[in-house]
Structure formats: structure tokens, C-alpha cells
Scaffold this active site. Structure first.
Site, PDB file in Angstrom:
ATOM      1  N   CYS A 106      43.515  48.896  47.509  1.00 60.98           N
ATOM      2  CA  CYS A 106      43.105  49.268  48.868  1.00 60.98           C
ATOM      3  C   CYS A 106      41.903  48.396  49.219  1.00 60.98           C
ATOM      4  O   CYS A 106      40.871  48.461  48.553  1.00 60.98           O
ATOM      5  CB  CYS A 106      42.738  50.755  48.871  1.00 60.98           C
ATOM      6  SG  CYS A 106      42.063  51.327  50.435  1.00 60.98           S
ATOM      7  N   CYS A 113      32.365  50.114  60.248  1.00 66.35           N
ATOM      8  CA  CYS A 113      33.458  50.306  61.205  1.00 66.35           C
ATOM      9  C   CYS A 113      32.880  50.867  62.502  1.00 66.35           C
ATOM     10  O   CYS A 113      31.990  51.713  62.477  1.00 66.35           O
ATOM     11  CB  CYS A 113      34.501  51.266  60.646  1.00 66.35           C
ATOM     12  SG  CYS A 113      35.923  51.470  61.739  1.00 66.35           S
ATOM     13  N   CYS A 120      34.964  60.391  58.580  1.00 69.80           N
ATOM     14  CA  CYS A 120      34.963  59.199  57.718  1.00 69.80           C
ATOM     15  C   CYS A 120      33.553  58.705  57.458  1.00 69.80           C
ATOM     16  O   CYS A 120      32.784  58.463  58.396  1.00 69.80           O
ATOM     17  CB  CYS A 120      35.796  58.111  58.399  1.00 69.80           C
ATOM     18  SG  CYS A 120      35.711  56.523  57.563  1.00 69.80           S
ATOM     19  N   GLY A 162      36.725  49.777  57.468  1.00 72.09           N
ATOM     20  CA  GLY A 162      37.021  49.041  58.697  1.00 72.09           C
ATOM     21  C   GLY A 162      38.377  49.328  59.295  1.00 72.09           C
ATOM     22  O   GLY A 162      39.247  49.921  58.664  1.00 72.09           O
ATOM     23  N   SER A 194      46.763  49.845  57.946  1.00 72.86           N
ATOM     24  CA  SER A 194      46.472  51.190  58.444  1.00 72.86           C
ATOM     25  C   SER A 194      45.601  51.090  59.688  1.00 72.86           C
ATOM     26  O   SER A 194      44.638  50.325  59.720  1.00 72.86           O
ATOM     27  CB  SER A 194      45.725  51.965  57.356  1.00 72.86           C
ATOM     28  OG  SER A 194      45.297  53.202  57.862  1.00 72.86           O
ATOM     29  N   SER A 216      46.722  56.650  61.408  1.00 73.73           N
ATOM     30  CA  SER A 216      45.896  57.806  61.075  1.00 73.73           C
ATOM     31  C   SER A 216      46.000  58.796  62.248  1.00 73.73           C
ATOM     32  O   SER A 216      45.471  58.538  63.321  1.00 73.73           O
ATOM     33  CB  SER A 216      44.466  57.278  60.889  1.00 73.73           C
ATOM     34  OG  SER A 216      43.668  58.207  60.288  1.00 73.73           O
ATOM     35  N   LEU A 217      46.697  59.907  62.066  1.00 70.51           N
ATOM     36  CA  LEU A 217      47.022  60.807  63.186  1.00 70.51           C
ATOM     37  C   LEU A 217      45.989  61.935  63.297  1.00 70.51           C
ATOM     38  O   LEU A 217      45.267  62.037  64.282  1.00 70.51           O
ATOM     39  CB  LEU A 217      48.435  61.377  62.996  1.00 70.51           C
ATOM     40  CG  LEU A 217      48.962  62.276  64.109  1.00 70.51           C
ATOM     41  CD1 LEU A 217      49.085  61.530  65.419  1.00 70.51           C
ATOM     42  CD2 LEU A 217      50.304  62.900  63.704  1.00 70.51           C
ATOM     43  N   ASN A 292      38.423  65.081  51.998  1.00 65.78           N
ATOM     44  CA  ASN A 292      37.500  64.890  50.873  1.00 65.78           C
ATOM     45  C   ASN A 292      36.075  65.057  51.382  1.00 65.78           C
ATOM     46  O   ASN A 292      35.612  64.230  52.166  1.00 65.78           O
ATOM     47  CB  ASN A 292      37.644  63.478  50.312  1.00 65.78           C
ATOM     48  CG  ASN A 292      39.014  63.249  49.730  1.00 65.78           C
ATOM     49  OD1 ASN A 292      39.421  63.949  48.816  1.00 65.78           O
ATOM     50  ND2 ASN A 292      39.731  62.291  50.291  1.00 65.78           N
ATOM     51  N   CYS A 335      40.063  58.629  50.209  1.00 69.02           N
ATOM     52  CA  CYS A 335      40.205  58.300  51.617  1.00 69.02           C
ATOM     53  C   CYS A 335      38.999  58.738  52.431  1.00 69.02           C
ATOM     54  O   CYS A 335      38.569  59.876  52.347  1.00 69.02           O
ATOM     55  CB  CYS A 335      41.420  59.027  52.169  1.00 69.02           C
ATOM     56  SG  CYS A 335      42.723  57.925  52.549  1.00 69.02           S
TER      57      CYS A 335
HETATM   58 FE1  SF4 Z   1      37.000  53.263  60.817  1.00 64.22          FE
HETATM   59 FE2  SF4 Z   1      39.204  54.043  59.508  1.00 64.22          FE
HETATM   60 FE3  SF4 Z   1      36.896  55.311  59.120  1.00 64.22          FE
HETATM   61 FE4  SF4 Z   1      38.144  55.585  61.480  1.00 64.22          FE
HETATM   62  S1  SF4 Z   1      38.888  56.270  59.491  1.00 64.22           S
HETATM   63  S2  SF4 Z   1      35.943  55.210  61.178  1.00 64.22           S
HETATM   64  S3  SF4 Z   1      39.047  53.535  61.708  1.00 64.22           S
HETATM   65  S4  SF4 Z   1      37.325  53.171  58.589  1.00 64.22           S
END
Ligand code: SF4
Length: 351
Positions: A106, A113, A120, A162, A194, A216-217, A292, A335
Site C-alpha cells: 500500500c 492530504c 482519517c 494522499g 483508491s 471510499s464510500l 480504527n 486504514c
Molecule cells: Fe485523504 Fe484518503 Fe484520508 Fe480522505 S481518506 S483524507 S482522501 S488520505
């Protein structure tokens, strides 16, 4: 940090054009690619099939460097998180996930990002900068060299730090090098991009190259998705799903929808029924991931019972819905947990 361009940012065709313009034979470009991606050279001096003067000339104009491996952390489940230091000192992370007979890598496409998804850790940091093609492929060449003996990396997911489609040109160039017979030689069936849902770029990607796509839904309706993922305010579900429906998927390939379940936020049985309705007619499978938790995270991990019940609703609606075991939780490699920060002491240090 050198300000010379990196030869690894160029495709075979670009290197060919470059060296033909220098009055050299075209086939020398294939030799350079072989040294870079198959033999593992990191400088022109090592490319001994090239004339000494040509090597010196190339060394003068280009670097062939890779990101520096800063630290590796190994999880109790054998997942490895690798921190890379870039030429300007920024750090990005990659994760090696063990399978039965192979590894999945990965890798990251940006330092930080800008998309700001609430669940996230990478998104909480904001964007530092895009990675260059060589910084994206360089994670792979380094990982391949440092993969534990015995198993090969068979799959690549661009799902680390990112949003790959926000760094579109560099990501595309990197994929072309990853899949070139003269590059790393991966099949495009083994590469998954992704995205959080940049609809116009999904359309463009489908026109430019044939790789797997994961979306990513994370919510069954616009109100909640816009709260969790600001990108949804610009490209709401109807726009996103229209782009997904048009995405070319040869043979039996399917789109993947990633759904991170957060307790009390998006994990009810009614939410599962809405997801089933939303994706009706889209050739897809769903990956369900229990959130997580990370230090300071606003959401909670749902109970295993809630996750199973959610999955059952989707199975009852004839979807392929897979519970994805989170790997590397103890080292913040799961993730949404990549931060690009080296932590002290050997334990802890993305979507
Ligand atoms: Fe960026 Fe992916 Fe995190 Fe959303 S889930 S903030 S697109 S790294």
C-alpha cells in the site's frame, strides 16, 4: 537535496527521446530502465553496460535516487509499516500487508492530504505536497528490495497517504512505469487506485488506463457523506455513481466500494439497506472495515456484532461484502492511520 531532475520520473519513451536527442542509440534507454528497475542501480556509475563518458554525462544531468528508508515497524500480525524520507526531508509511509502466498504493498501518492476526511489521520494533517512519479515508484523499488525473504509483492494499492487522483499526472506516470515491461512489470490487474470520489478524474482515469478502482464510500446519503468527506459537497453521490457506472471494467472485474463502519454514525441496519439500494445496478463488491481508532479520533469502533449484522444485510441483497480484517493496528498502519510521523521508541509512529 539535489535540484537535478530524477531519471525515474521519466517513462521509457521519454528516456528514449532524451538520449536520441543526445545522439545516442535508442536501445540505451532500455538498458537504463533495466538497471533502474530490474538490477536495482541507484546511480549511473553502476550502469556498467553504458560507456563511461555517457554515464558521466547522465550523472551530471540527472539523479537516479529513491526515497530513503527511515524506519520499519512490524506489527504483531506481520504487517510492516515503512517510513520513507524524501529529498526535502518530508516523510511518507507505505505498508506491506502479508497474504498467504504474497505481499500487498500500500503506497502513498501525496505527503499529507487536502481532502480532510474526518475519520482519517492523514486528512487531519492537510497537504504538504504531491509526490513525484519517482517518489511513488521509489516506494515500490525500495519495498521490493526490503521485502522479507520468500514472498513477492503481487498487488499494489494506491491507498496510502494522499488522494491519488488529486495528484493525477504523477500518479498516472507512476502507474505506467509500474506496469511497463521495462519498469516493474506489474499487471494492471494487480494495481488498485483508491479515491475519495473525485468524479471527473475517475472518468479521466478510465479513459487513460485500465486499473482497478476502489471508492471510499462510507455513508449511504449525501448529508452524512458531506459531513464525513468534504469532497461530497463538490461531487455528491449521484455524480460520483454516474462516473463509477461509466468506469470501464473488462472481463469479470468489479469496482470496490470501501465502507468504514463507525459506531452510531453509519453502521445501522437501515444504513446497510440504503447502501444496498444506492449501489443497485453497479457491478461492485464492498469491503467493510471497522473504524480504527487513533489518538484523538472522534469516532468509535463498532461492535463485531454490528459489523456482522451490517454485512448480512448486504449479503441478503446479493452483494459480495467482505469484512476486511484491519492489519497493523498496533503500529498505526491500518486504514486511515498513516501520519508520516516517526514515533519514538519502536512502537507507533492512511484511505
Ligand atoms: Fe485523504 Fe484518503 Fe484520508 Fe480522505 S481518506 S483524507 S482522501 S488520505
Amino acid at each position: 537535496m539535489t535540484d537535478k531532475p530524477n531519471i525515474r520520473d521519466l517513462s521509457l519513451e521519454q528516456i528514449e527521446a532524451l538520449i536520441v536527442s543526445q545522439g545516442k542509440q535508442k536501445y540505451r534507454a532500455r538498458q537504463i530502465m533495466k538497471w533502474l528497475y530490474q538490477t536495482g542501480a541507484t546511480s549511473f556509475a553502476q550502469m556498467t553496460t553504458l560507456a563511461r563518458a555517457f554515464r558521466a554525462e547522465m550523472e551530471e544531468r540527472f539523479t537516479a535516487s529513491e526515497p530513503a528508508l527511515d524506519r520499519v515497524q512490524t506489527s504483531a500480525d506481520s504487517t510492516r509499516k515503512v517510513l520513507f524520507r524524501l529529498g526535502d526531508g518530508l516523510a511518507v509511509e507505505s505498508v506491506l500487508i502479508p497474504g498467504k502466498n504474497h505481499w500487498t504493498a500500500c503506497i502513498s501518492t501525496q505527503a499529507g492530504c487536502a481532502m480532510g476526511c474526518l475519520f482519517c489521520l492523514t486528512g487531519q494533517q492537510g497537504l504538504r505536497r504531491n509526490l513525484s512519479p519517482s517518489e511513488i515508484t521509489g516506494q515500490m523499488t525500495m519495498l521490493r528490495r526490503h521485502t522479507p525473504e520468500g514472498l513477492q509483492i503481487k498487488n499494489i494499492v494506491l491507498m496510502g497517504m494522499g488522494e491519488p487522483l488529486a495528484n493525477y499526472d504523477n500518479t498516472l506516470q507512476a502507474i505506467r512505469i509500474l506496469t511497463s515491461d521495462h519498469g516493474l512489470g506489474f499487471s494492471n490487474r494487480k494495481i488498485t487506485v483508491s479515491t475519495c470520489g473525485l468524479a471527473p478524474k475517475i472518468v479521466q482515469l478510465g479513459q487513460d488506463i485500465c486499473v482497478n478502482l476502489a471508492i471510499s464510500l462510507n455513508a449511504p446519503d449525501d448529508r452524512r457523506r458531506s459531513e464525513l468527506m468534504p469532497v461530497n459537497r463538490k461531487y455528491p453521490l449521484a455524480t460520483l455513481l454516474a462516473a463509477c457506472r461509466d468506469y470501464p471494467m473488462p472481463g469479470r472485474r468489479m469496482l470496490t466500494f470501501e465502507y468504514i463502519l463507525m459506531a452510531g454514525v453509519n453502521d445501522s441496519l437501515e444504513d446497510a439497506r440504503q447502501v444496498a439500494e444506492l449501489l443497485r445496478g453497479v457491478r461492485c463488491k464492498l469491503n467493510l472495515i471497522a473504524f480504527n481508532e487513533f489518538p484523538g479520533s472522534p469516532f468509535k469502533t463498532p461492535t463485531p456484532e454490528a459489523v456482522s449484522a451490517f454485512q448480512q444485510v448486504l449479503l441478503d441483497h446479493h452483494y459480495t461484502a467482505i469484512l476486511r480484517a484491519s492489519r497493523g493496528r498496533d503500529i498505526l498502519a491500518a486504514c486511515g492511520q498513516l501520519s508520516g510521523q516517526a514515533a519514538a521508541g519502536g512502537a507507533p509512529g492512511p484511505a
